[in-house]
Design an enzyme around this catalytic site. Sequence first.
Site, PDB file in Angstrom:
ATOM      1  N   SER A  78       0.817  -1.196   0.000  1.00  0.00           N
ATOM      2  CA  SER A  78       0.000   0.000   0.000  1.00  0.00           C
ATOM      3  C   SER A  78       0.866   1.268   0.000  1.00  0.00           C
ATOM      4  O   SER A  78       1.723   1.431  -0.864  1.00  0.00           O
ATOM      5  CB  SER A  78      -0.951  -0.044   1.204  1.00  0.00           C
ATOM      6  N   ASP A 109      -8.132  -6.678  -5.083  1.00  0.00           N
ATOM      7  CA  ASP A 109      -8.011  -5.399  -4.387  1.00  0.00           C
ATOM      8  C   ASP A 109      -8.510  -4.267  -5.277  1.00  0.00           C
ATOM      9  O   ASP A 109      -8.200  -4.225  -6.468  1.00  0.00           O
ATOM     10  CB  ASP A 109      -6.547  -5.160  -4.010  1.00  0.00           C
ATOM     11  N   HIS A 132      -5.918  -7.168  -0.988  1.00  0.00           N
ATOM     12  CA  HIS A 132      -4.920  -6.118  -0.773  1.00  0.00           C
ATOM     13  C   HIS A 132      -3.757  -6.632   0.073  1.00  0.00           C
ATOM     14  O   HIS A 132      -2.624  -6.193  -0.084  1.00  0.00           O
ATOM     15  CB  HIS A 132      -5.608  -4.935  -0.070  1.00  0.00           C
TER      16      HIS A 132
END
EC number: 3.4.16.6
Length: 616
Positions: free
Chosen positions: A183, A382, A444
């Site tokens: 991320s 994701d 994710h």
Amino acid sequence: MAPRFSWSFATSWHALAILALWPVSTLAGDKSAADYYVRELPGLPKDSPPIKMHAGHIEVTPETNGNLFFWHFQNNHIANRQRTVVWLNGGPGCSSEDGALMEVGPYRVTKDNALTLNNGTWNEFANLLFVDNPVGTGFSYVDTNSYIHGLNAMATQFITFLEKFFALFPEYESDDLYFAGESYAGQHIPYIAKAILDRNKLKSRAETWKLSGLLIGNGWISPQDQSSAYLKFSLEKGLIEKGSDNAQQLQHMQRICDKEMSINPGHVDYPECESILNKILELTREGSGDQACINMYDVRLRDSAPSCGMNWPPDLKYVGPYLRQPQVISALNLDKQRNTGWQECNSMVNANFRNQNATASISLLPDILKEVPILLFSGAEDLICNHVGTEELISNLAWNEGKGFEVTPGNWAPRRQWTFEGEVAGFWQEARNLTYVLFHNASHMVPFDYPRRSRDMLDRFMKVDISSIGGQPSDSRIDGEKGPDTSVGGAKNNTQQHEEETKQKLNEAKWHAYQRSGEVVLVIVIIAASVWGYFVWRQRRKGAAYSALQNDEAAGQSRTGLAAFHDRQSDRDLEAAAFDETTVDNIPLQESIGRGESKYSIGDDSDEEEEGTTKT
């Protein structure tokens, strides 16, 4: 009695001498590695193999009380060379304990504050270092008004952290160094990598850090490519119906976003573009309750509004309570006066870090790729940092005398199918020091879904060679090719192996001690037997000499004496013979003694001493 002054002076001098010998670091209050040792972690399963851990705070900005928290796990095995992986989560402002306890660390948290083993832990062949970064994140802390605002400041503080960490633990400084995360760590990691490469240019070869690779999962690296991918991904997945009013509304918002990015290219944040994601979540909302909206981290799932994924993954409900336990806080060597309770994400860190004028990390990748290999991986389900944006990033990026995965003009590196233990796991694609891995059916947080597959990816990237370790390798194939064995099962970790080797050495030492003791006893027995044998031999020799003497004497006499004695004796032993005393009286004693001395020694007082001087 000694004078009081004399005693006081001697005592004071002794105290000064002790202080002079005391380490300066102790007087200054500096910590040592022992102060960070994790002696006992609550909740460990009884059958858990021992893992050496260190944890605690390292000060990076004394003027603002800025401290970064770390948690270090030693590797289970050393495969051909030492490696360290530094793991960072995103946010900005989200704790790397997510990675430690829900993704790549050796333990997972369950109900009742219990820990279970993660069979895909990344510390199998690498030391793992989790850092709550930047200051104010997770267990890290800083003065309230001193949160950092930019990526360069973050990288500078992280270099300070590493300098101090390696000063405490110099045994890891020469490791192959990898950075991994997900991320928003897609911004942190390249900035830290650039700072390390810049530092290395100013240091001697012995002082450089061996930056060996970067791994970024579902990374926020290129905001422009990711911002353009929200709508594309949603249309491909069927979250938004093509040609619908919702699609047209989002396309209008996308044009506004694109215009903003063209005016201010290369920035990290674009509020106009983030509104597209929020609108997608709003348009796909259905009713209320815990299934109201799409989980933006895994579109196969739903969550309550307005969280829309913030309550995920399910392990999160166990991680927070576990880390807030007083005994865990104590075990991790946390400053109790500074501890305000662990939070997964700190909104204050996030709010202060949003520097819209910062340059996105995508601009750093071409130069980094000249020196360091990079692996980008994506979970296919994701939304927030989706694989479409990552693939657009790669296609638009020029590096190492080429653009995208083009290997020759018009020819791109193939997407090679990856199977893991008989199942299609995704694909690999690579060219010119950059690798891309897509994980099918993953979110994710890829390692949360597929810990063993993610570790297989790590091991391949690090070129792990487990030939010297043993154990059962996993069946991992790319385009049907087995490749090197990269994952192992059933092998003992370093601590277990060390304990068994130590036990074996102790047993061997005991055996050698017993053997030496036996040898000593044997020597004593041999000596005693020799002495006893010598004593018996001496006694028999004396008896034989005396018997021979009597025979010699008798040979020189008339038969009337000796013949009469010989005829009458019933045994050759003089003491046992029955003879006539008058016959013995007639033996000429002086003459026979003289002849006997000339031929035999019958052992006077000096004989043994003389014999002793001639033995060799």
